[in-house]
Enzyme design. Structure first.
Site, PDB file in Angstrom:
ATOM      1  N   LYS A   8      24.635  50.538  95.432  1.00 24.99           N
ATOM      2  CA  LYS A   8      24.828  51.258  94.165  1.00 24.99           C
ATOM      3  C   LYS A   8      23.907  50.676  93.112  1.00 24.99           C
ATOM      4  O   LYS A   8      23.419  49.547  93.251  1.00 24.99           O
ATOM      5  CB  LYS A   8      26.279  51.149  93.647  1.00 24.99           C
ATOM      6  CG  LYS A   8      26.767  49.716  93.342  1.00 24.99           C
ATOM      7  CD  LYS A   8      26.474  49.192  91.956  1.00 24.99           C
ATOM      8  CE  LYS A   8      26.977  47.771  91.823  1.00 24.99           C
ATOM      9  NZ  LYS A   8      26.334  47.021  90.701  1.00 24.99           N
ATOM     10  N   ASP A 125      33.783  45.767  92.075  1.00 27.47           N
ATOM     11  CA  ASP A 125      32.926  46.884  92.489  1.00 27.47           C
ATOM     12  C   ASP A 125      33.461  47.629  93.704  1.00 27.47           C
ATOM     13  O   ASP A 125      32.959  48.703  94.045  1.00 27.47           O
ATOM     14  CB  ASP A 125      31.520  46.361  92.851  1.00 27.47           C
ATOM     15  CG  ASP A 125      30.632  46.249  91.625  1.00 27.47           C
ATOM     16  OD1 ASP A 125      29.575  45.619  91.726  1.00 27.47           O
ATOM     17  OD2 ASP A 125      31.018  46.785  90.570  1.00 27.47           O
TER      18      ASP A 125
END
Ligand SMILES: C[C@](O)(CO)[C@H](O)COP(=O)(O)OP(=O)(O)OC[C@H]1O[C@@H](n2ccc(N)nc2=O)[C@H](O)[C@@H]1O
Ligand SMILES: Nc1ncnc2c1ncn2[C@@H]1O[C@H](COP(=O)(O)OP(=O)(O)OP(=O)(O)O)[C@@H](O)[C@H]1O
Length: 284
Positions: A8, A125
């Site tokens: 990401k 995350d």
């Protein structure tokens, strides 16, 4: 069972303040990449067999332990982790591996468990990677609102400077705090191929720790990339390309200086992390 744990980037990350628990309140736009690590998983009668670095300390191993523990050890799992994302680069590598292990074990051993809570216990995350795509993140990153973005050609470059996340957050000063991201304007600029007016509040601390990272950012801009920004706590940067060919050229130009890879940002990936019908970037 094979799974791809895509990386990401943060299309903007604003630190709003410090929380009583020592973590930081953040406002960010998570965007999954079209490439990442590969995991091979298969059920075994009991226990966890893991092939990958760090052994039991690996986030993938810890995710297996957390799920099987919560599920009452219905069976075991063998995991082989093939890393492709640079470690400690702000690309969410370990977090994504952990999320894919949770999703795979839910398929192998279905149980009514709070997967989001298990994910959050593994790292800030991890919850994002349970769904991937593009999402606005608040809290420490666990309060997620999905967003729609067309696939965007992107270049990711990690200069090999190790920047442990806790070290960067530990370097945050009061003047690093900032207001909320202008989400609608950012999404509109990204859709129109304009320069997005976003920022990453962690660039300040990261650049104070490693001033040479400023030159890295300048080098990506000099390649004509838009929206060049540190990803997460770094040291990886990303930039948006005009098209796939531009992304490939830029990645080739950067390859001599570290991990460089062209790919896609946005949603719509198949389970193997490739954009349906679109080629992902060349490998580094
Ligand atoms: C930088 C980002 O990657 C942006 O997506 C995340 O905020 C960090 O997520 P992560 O690596 O999963 O972080 P964790 O492993 O949960 O936390 C590592 C350390 O980072 C700091 N941390 C993390 C997230 C957050 N919102 N505030 C923090 O202060 C804490 O000191 C924590 O001990
Ligand atoms: N599966 C894993 N992949 C990579 N690193 C791992 C893994 N498990 C544990 N680690 C350890 O965690 C550290 C952070 O790795 P990771 O790749 O998740 O950092 P990151 O890309 O910065 O992630 P984030 O953006 O979530 O901070 C590594 O330096 C390594 O010591």
């Amino acid at each position: 069972m094979e799974r791809v744990a895509v990386g990401k980037v943060n299309l903007g990350l604003s630190l709003l303040g410090r929380r009583p628990d020592g973590y930081h309140e953040l406002h960010t736009l998570f965007a999954a990449l079209s490439f990442g690590d590969r995991l091979l998983l298969e059920p075994i009668p009991e226990g966890i067999q893991f092939r990958g670095r760090y052994g039991r300390r690996n986030l993938a191993y810890r995710a297996a332990e957390a799920y099987l523990e919560a599920a009452g050890w219905p069976g075991g799992v063998r995991i082989v982790l093939e890393k492709a994302l640079p470690e400690g680069a702000g690309l969410g590598g370990g977090s994504s591996d952990a999320a894919q292990v949770l999703l795979a074990l839910k398929e192998l051993y279905p149980k009514e468990l709070d997967l989001e809570a298990l994910a959050l216990s593994l790292g800030a995350d991890v919850p994002f990677f349970l769904r991937g795509g593009v999402a606005e993140g608040r809290g420490v990153g666990e309060r997620l609102r999905p967003l729609a973005l067309p696939p965007l050609p992107v270049v990711v470059f990690a200069p090999g400077v190790r920047l442990p996340t806790p070290r960067v957050y530990g370097e945050v000063k009061p003047h690093d705090f900032a207001p909320e991201l202008p989400v609608e304007e950012i999404v509109r600029a990204l859709e129109r191929g304009e320069e997005p007016l976003y920022w990453n509040s962690l660039e300040g601390p990261a650049f104070r720790l490693h001033p040479e990272l400023k030159e890295v950012k300048a080098r990506l801009k000099a390649l004509g990339l838009r929206g060049v920004l540190l990803s997460g706590s770094g040291s990886a940067f990303f930039g948006l390309a005009e098209d796939e060919a531009h992304a490939e050229r830029a990645a080739r130009a950067l390859r001599y200086h570290g991990f460089a890879r062209a790919g896609w940002l946005g949603g719509g990936y198949g389970s193997l992390g490739g954009l349906a019908g679109a080629k992902t970037g060349a490998s580094s």
